[in-house]
Design a protein around this motif. Structure first.
Motif, PDB file in Angstrom:
ATOM      1  N   ILE A   1       0.821  -1.225   0.000  1.00  0.00           N
ATOM      2  CA  ILE A   1       0.000   0.000   0.000  1.00  0.00           C
ATOM      3  C   ILE A   1       0.849   1.268   0.000  1.00  0.00           C
ATOM      4  O   ILE A   1       0.316   2.373  -0.150  1.00  0.00           O
ATOM      5  CB  ILE A   1      -0.971   0.036   1.196  1.00  0.00           C
TER       6      ILE A   1
ATOM      7  N   ARG B   1       2.278   2.846   2.387  1.00  0.00           N
ATOM      8  CA  ARG B   1       1.945   3.766   3.475  1.00  0.00           C
ATOM      9  C   ARG B   1       1.990   3.004   4.797  1.00  0.00           C
ATOM     10  O   ARG B   1       2.169   1.784   4.817  1.00  0.00           O
ATOM     11  CB  ARG B   1       0.561   4.393   3.269  1.00  0.00           C
TER      12      ARG B   1
ATOM     13  N   ARG C   1      -2.855   3.154   8.132  1.00  0.00           N
ATOM     14  CA  ARG C   1      -3.628   3.768   7.044  1.00  0.00           C
ATOM     15  C   ARG C   1      -4.024   2.723   6.001  1.00  0.00           C
ATOM     16  O   ARG C   1      -4.279   3.040   4.856  1.00  0.00           O
ATOM     17  CB  ARG C   1      -2.812   4.880   6.402  1.00  0.00           C
ATOM     18  N   THR C   2      -4.119   1.478   6.424  1.00  0.00           N
ATOM     19  CA  THR C   2      -4.484   0.400   5.504  1.00  0.00           C
ATOM     20  C   THR C   2      -5.923   0.578   5.014  1.00  0.00           C
ATOM     21  O   THR C   2      -6.847   0.684   5.825  1.00  0.00           O
ATOM     22  CB  THR C   2      -4.356  -0.973   6.193  1.00  0.00           C
ATOM     23  N   PRO C   3      -6.150   0.623   3.707  1.00  0.00           N
ATOM     24  CA  PRO C   3      -7.522   0.750   3.177  1.00  0.00           C
ATOM     25  C   PRO C   3      -8.382  -0.450   3.548  1.00  0.00           C
ATOM     26  O   PRO C   3      -7.878  -1.558   3.761  1.00  0.00           O
ATOM     27  CB  PRO C   3      -7.297   0.824   1.657  1.00  0.00           C
ATOM     28  N   ALA C   4      -9.681  -0.223   3.578  1.00  0.00           N
ATOM     29  CA  ALA C   4     -10.626  -1.272   3.972  1.00  0.00           C
ATOM     30  C   ALA C   4     -10.497  -2.517   3.098  1.00  0.00           C
ATOM     31  O   ALA C   4     -10.599  -3.648   3.582  1.00  0.00           O
ATOM     32  CB  ALA C   4     -12.050  -0.731   3.923  1.00  0.00           C
ATOM     33  N   ALA C   5     -10.266  -2.304   1.797  1.00  0.00           N
ATOM     34  CA  ALA C   5     -10.169  -3.456   0.895  1.00  0.00           C
ATOM     35  C   ALA C   5      -8.955  -4.325   1.235  1.00  0.00           C
ATOM     36  O   ALA C   5      -9.015  -5.558   1.129  1.00  0.00           O
ATOM     37  CB  ALA C   5     -10.078  -2.976  -0.554  1.00  0.00           C
TER      38      ALA C   5
END
Length: 325
Positions: free
Chosen positions: A195, A197, A201-205
């Motif tokens: 990701i 980052r 801050r890991t996206p939901a997906a």
């Protein structure tokens, strides 16, 4: 004065050290970010600082270390993938020189298993029913297997390198050189690399994908090793939280249909007393017991309450497939 342990948790991004008493209470703790260079001098200073800061009547008698594996038991060194600086460094010998104590070293997943036997939910069961696996998802991915109260060793003492189970054929490349390993999808390093980052801050997906990949690994672990309880700990589940466990539970229902695994439960670390420093202290505690008896020890037998009851077949209801704690 009372006996205790020096506990050291060594990782690619963080170094932690502390003093833990015989009841599993952390009485002194300190930590720092793993420096890019001169890691050994930094670790030396950290351990010396912890020893000097001990204001209690706890006197350490052994020291335990948790670190990335695999571990060379003969030399007391670790050979983690992607950390060549540590390869063949005589960690056990050098830490013994600093602390003046006997040292034992284990991987994080195996340390969690010993901590679970000592302070976790498994400690409430008689040894004959202490059958579970662990999975630690931190900078790397690692685990362990406990059979009838004993930590299973394997040929070289490294049983539990579950981070290299294949969960996505032809998937992302792992640092070990293979593709599709669990570590590439569920370790903090693997997630952050994908990701670009910070883990927080890991996206939901990607949180959902991580849960799915861990569920695939857990289904394989359960089928191969015949366990109905898998304890998942480490930075990744603590940061990703409930959405991670929800995705894990949903995928696990689809992946684990074997009749004898109908009661399979994947859970988070249930006790606040089972953390990285307690895991390292549990490594020292087991080594001390083995040295005292000079024979393999039922690690939890000394702490198993007389009121403990069996949960085998206790309830006709199927427990949640995945629980955070």
């Amino acid at each position: 004065m009372s006996a205790g342990f020096v506990a050291i948790d060594l990782g690619p991004t963080r170094l932690a050290a502390g003093i833990v008493d015989a009841d599993g209470q952390v009485v002194v703790r300190d930590r720092l970010a793993t420096p890019a260079r001169n890691v050994w001098p930094a670790l030396t200073q950290l351990v010396k600082r912890v020893l000097a800061a001990n204001p209690t009547d706890v006197t350490p008698e052994w020291a335990g270390v948790t670190c990335p594996g695999p571990i060379d038991r003969g030399t007391g060194s670790m050979k983690p993938i992607g950390m060549p600086t540590w390869h063949d460094f005589p960690l056990r010998r050098e830490l013994a020189a600093i602390t003046g104590l006997p040292i034992d070293i284990e991987t994080a997943g195996r340390g969690l298993a010993l901590a679970e036997l000592w302070q976790g939910e498994a400690s409430l069961l008689p040894p004959a029913e202490q059958q579970f696996a662990t999975l630690v998802l931190g900078d790397d991915a690692d685990g362990a297997l406990v059979v009838r109260g004993r930590l299973a060793e394997g040929l070289t003492g490294n049983l539990g390198q579950f981070g290299h189970l294949i969960v996505e054929p032809e998937g992302a490349q792992c640092a070990c050189g293979a593709v599709g390993c669990l570590a590439a999808y569920a370790s903090a390093h693997g997630i952050e690399a994908s990701i670009n980052r910070d883990l927080r801050r890991t996206p939901a997906a990607i949180v959902e994908r991580t849960g799915i990949m861990v569920a695939r690994a857990c289904a394989s672990i359960a089928a191969l090793l015949d366990v109905a309880d898998i304890v998942v700990g480490g930075l990744v589940p603590s940061v990703l939280g409930e959405p991670f466990f929800d995705a894990l539970a949903k995928e696990l229902d689809q992946r684990s249909g074997l009749a004898h695994l109908a009661e399979l439960r994947v859970r988070g670390v249930g006790s606040a007393k089972v953390g990285p420093l307690v895991a390292a202290a549990a490594v020292a505690r087991r080594a001390q017991q083995l040295r005292a008896d000079d024979t393999p020890v039922d690690d939890a037998s000394a702490t198993t309450p007389t009121t403990a009851t069996s949960t085998t077949g206790a309830s006709p209801e199927r427990p949640p497939r995945s629980t955070r704690g």
